[in-house]
Design a protein around this motif. Structure first.
Motif, short mmCIF file in Angstrom:
data_model
loop_
_atom_site.label_atom_id
_atom_site.label_comp_id
_atom_site.label_asym_id
_atom_site.label_seq_id
_atom_site.Cartn_x
_atom_site.Cartn_y
_atom_site.Cartn_z
N ARG A 82 0.83 -1.21 0.00
CA ARG A 82 0.00 0.00 0.00
C ARG A 82 0.86 1.26 0.00
N ALA A 83 1.90 1.29 0.83
CA ALA A 83 2.76 2.48 0.91
C ALA A 83 3.45 2.75 -0.42
N VAL A 84 3.88 1.69 -1.09
CA VAL A 84 4.54 1.87 -2.39
C VAL A 84 3.57 2.46 -3.40
N LEU A 85 2.33 1.97 -3.42
CA LEU A 85 1.35 2.50 -4.37
C LEU A 85 0.98 3.94 -4.07
N LEU A 86 0.92 4.31 -2.79
CA LEU A 86 0.70 5.72 -2.46
C LEU A 86 1.84 6.60 -2.98
N GLY A 87 3.07 6.12 -2.79
CA GLY A 87 4.22 6.87 -3.28
C GLY A 87 4.24 7.00 -4.79
N THR A 88 3.86 5.93 -5.50
CA THR A 88 3.89 6.00 -6.96
C THR A 88 2.86 7.01 -7.49
N ALA A 89 1.75 7.18 -6.78
CA ALA A 89 0.76 8.16 -7.22
C ALA A 89 1.35 9.56 -7.23
N VAL A 90 2.14 9.88 -6.21
CA VAL A 90 2.79 11.20 -6.13
C VAL A 90 3.80 11.36 -7.26
N VAL A 91 4.59 10.33 -7.51
CA VAL A 91 5.61 10.40 -8.56
C VAL A 91 4.95 10.50 -9.94
N PHE A 92 3.85 9.76 -10.14
CA PHE A 92 3.11 9.86 -11.40
C PHE A 92 2.70 11.31 -11.67
N ALA A 93 2.15 11.97 -10.66
CA ALA A 93 1.68 13.35 -10.85
C ALA A 93 2.84 14.28 -11.17
N ALA A 94 3.96 14.12 -10.46
CA ALA A 94 5.12 14.98 -10.70
C ALA A 94 5.67 14.78 -12.11
N GLY A 95 5.76 13.54 -12.55
CA GLY A 95 6.28 13.26 -13.89
C GLY A 95 5.39 13.79 -14.98
N ALA A 96 4.07 13.67 -14.81
CA ALA A 96 3.13 14.17 -15.81
C ALA A 96 3.24 15.68 -15.98
N LEU A 97 3.34 16.39 -14.85
CA LEU A 97 3.47 17.85 -14.94
C LEU A 97 4.78 18.26 -15.58
N LEU A 98 5.87 17.59 -15.21
CA LEU A 98 7.17 17.92 -15.77
C LEU A 98 7.21 17.68 -17.28
N ALA A 99 6.65 16.55 -17.73
CA ALA A 99 6.65 16.24 -19.16
C ALA A 99 5.75 17.21 -19.93
N GLY A 100 4.59 17.50 -19.38
CA GLY A 100 3.66 18.38 -20.07
C GLY A 100 4.14 19.82 -20.19
N LEU A 101 4.95 20.27 -19.23
CA LEU A 101 5.44 21.66 -19.24
C LEU A 101 6.84 21.79 -19.81
N ALA A 102 7.44 20.71 -20.26
CA ALA A 102 8.84 20.72 -20.70
C ALA A 102 9.08 21.72 -21.83
N GLY A 111 11.13 14.29 -17.66
CA GLY A 111 9.77 14.05 -17.21
C GLY A 111 9.31 12.63 -17.50
N ARG A 112 9.64 12.14 -18.68
CA ARG A 112 9.29 10.76 -19.04
C ARG A 112 10.04 9.76 -18.14
N PHE A 113 11.28 10.08 -17.80
CA PHE A 113 12.05 9.21 -16.90
C PHE A 113 11.38 9.15 -15.52
N VAL A 114 10.93 10.30 -15.01
CA VAL A 114 10.26 10.33 -13.71
C VAL A 114 8.97 9.52 -13.76
N LEU A 115 8.22 9.62 -14.86
CA LEU A 115 7.02 8.80 -15.02
C LEU A 115 7.38 7.31 -14.95
N GLY A 116 8.51 6.96 -15.56
CA GLY A 116 8.95 5.58 -15.52
C GLY A 116 9.25 5.10 -14.11
N LEU A 117 9.80 6.00 -13.29
CA LEU A 117 10.08 5.63 -11.89
C LEU A 117 8.81 5.27 -11.14
N ALA A 118 7.66 5.77 -11.61
CA ALA A 118 6.37 5.39 -11.01
C ALA A 118 5.78 4.16 -11.69
N ILE A 119 5.92 4.09 -13.02
CA ILE A 119 5.32 2.97 -13.76
C ILE A 119 5.96 1.65 -13.35
#
Length: 456
Positions: A82-102, A111-119
């Protein structure tokens, strides 16, 4: 022979809610891997990408996923699923914003690399979490909520890509992933840790409470005793390095990692990532290529639903063998398209039909079976680390294919490239015939007590 352990009746509403909420990680997996196919048509123009840089933009997510999946098992064993999935949700959001605003390709790659760290962790831990939260008789179908959500995420990404294609809005395409990321985080706040992980962390009281929610009854002592007995056999969790040294686990490690690698070198992500580019070359325009891919994505969803209905009846092994065989036929026919003298018209539609056949068989077997099997076949002491290794192999193979596909098309041509994938499908089918076990309707504790049967 298969041993079919009887499964107690479950609290259906609770276990389905668990599967759906956790599988939002699969939705993000599908969306973030699929959205680049439409966005790439406009990113390559805006940033003037070379064939190599195009591969880097796509595959940077896969580098992050490889790293994330490698550490995910150890984190899931130590801190809980559960804790890992909560953490990945935060990383997903950060990666999406970084990629979209690049503002340039460098930050887009980051940004895509950060998304991968969550995927990476999501792809490993979501099926593991669901498998440990549902009864054996329902495990195949409910673990495949994750795969269904992956396919839905891919279709949603195609639809979003088509919606923003007229304004070339690739930033919106990438940035909108923040919405399902927020839903995953909010949902996991209300879900418990798995009873097996709670027992491993010496919290039997909490495990008993969760088991009561799962089975909808007060007396869960027999279920708890089975979990504790399995934990007693395999008391100490093992890191990835230890998994590789454990001879008793090696046969199933070969199965899990081998199936993960074959699922990628069979070429599925050439369709998911590059289909609009391939279809554009076959005669469709940019918007038409993205719209056509939506149809392929819908077939992916429908065949996944069919697989969910059949997996606990037909079994894992026959479905995955059938799938690789059909995928090979699809790739063989797709290679023939580029030997035809004219591109466009009927030829373009034939190319689309070949992709649909390929994706349909993938969804029916490989996409469905992979995540179920790797969440089932390992004993508790190595489950987190072994699932992490198999998932790492999946993303590493995915990275190699995504990085080299544009270069391979340029060097060898489309026909030779797709026929290479057809050969890989044939090799994968043979691998499954020889090595892949049958695990349907067996409890995780029953499977971990001995090697799974090869035939049902």
């Amino acid at each position: 022979m298969e041993s079919a352990a009887p499964s107690p009746s479950a609290n259906t509403r609770f276990v389905r809610s668990v599967a759906v909420v956790a599988a939002l990680g699969g939705l993000l997996f599908g969306y973030d891997t699929g959205i680049i196919s439409g966005g790439l048509l406009f990113i390559r123009t805006e940033f003037r990408l070379s064939a190599l840089m195009e591969g880097v933009v796509v595959s940077s997510l896969l580098v992050g996923a490889t790293i994330g999946s490698l550490v995910s098992g150890r984190l899931a064993d130590r801190y809980g699923r559960r804790a890992v999935l909560l953490g990945t949700a935060v990383v997903f959001a950060a990666g999406a914003l970084l990629a979209g605003l690049a503002p340039d390709e460098t930050l887009l790659v980051l940004g895509r690399f950060v998304l991968g760290l969550a995927i990476g962790p999501a792809s490993a831990v979501v099926p593991l979490y669901i498998a440990e939260m549902v009864p054996a008789a329902q495990r195949g179908a409910l673990v495949n909520c994750n795969q269904l959500m992956i396919t839905i995420g891919i279709v949603v990404s195609y639809a979003v890509g088509f919606a923003f294609a007229p304004i070339e809005g690739w930033r919106w395409m990438l940035g909108l992933a923040v919405v399902p990321a927020a839903l995953l985080g909010a949902g996991m706040v209300f879900l418990p840790e798995t009873p097996r992980n709670l027992v491993r962390r010496q919290l039997p009281g909490q495990a008993r409470t969760v088991l009561r929610s799962i089975y909808g009854k007060e007396d869960v002592e027999s279920e708890l005793a089975e979990i504790r007995a399995a934990d007693e056999r395999d008391r100490t969790s093992v890191a990835a390095r230890g998994v590789l040294r454990d001879r008793s686990v090696r046969p199933m490690l070969v199965v899990g990692m081998g199936l993960a690698v074959f699922s990628q070198i069979a070429g599925v992500n050439t369709i998911i990532y590059f289909a609009p580019s391939v279809l554009a070359g076959s005669g469709f325009g940019a918007s038409g290529s993205i719209l056509a891919q939506v149809g392929v994505g819908v077939i992916n969803v429908l065949m996944t639903v069919l697989a969910m209905v059949l997996i606990d009846r037909v079994g894992r092994r026959p479905m995955v063998i059938t799938a690789f065989t059909g995928m090979g036929a699809g790739m063989l026919l797709l290679g023939l398209v580029y030997l035809l003298p004219a591109q466009g018209g009927a030829v373009a539609w034939f190319a689309l039909a070949c992709m649909a056949v390929y994706i349909g068989f993938f969804a029916f077997g490989v996409g469905t079976i992979l995540w179920v099997l790797i969440s089932e076949i390992y004993p508790p002491k190595v489950r987190g680390a072994a699932v992490g290794l198999a998932t790492m192999a999946h993303w590493l193979a995915n990275f190699v294919v995504a990085l080299t596909f544009p270069l391979l098309i340029a060097a060898a041509g489309a026909t030779a490239t797709f026929w290479i994938f057809a050969v890989a499908c044939a090799a994968a089918a043979l691998f499954c015939v020889r090595l892949v076990p049958e695990t349907k309707r067996r409890s995780l504790e029953d499977i971990s007590g001995g090697a799974p049967a090869v035939a049902s």
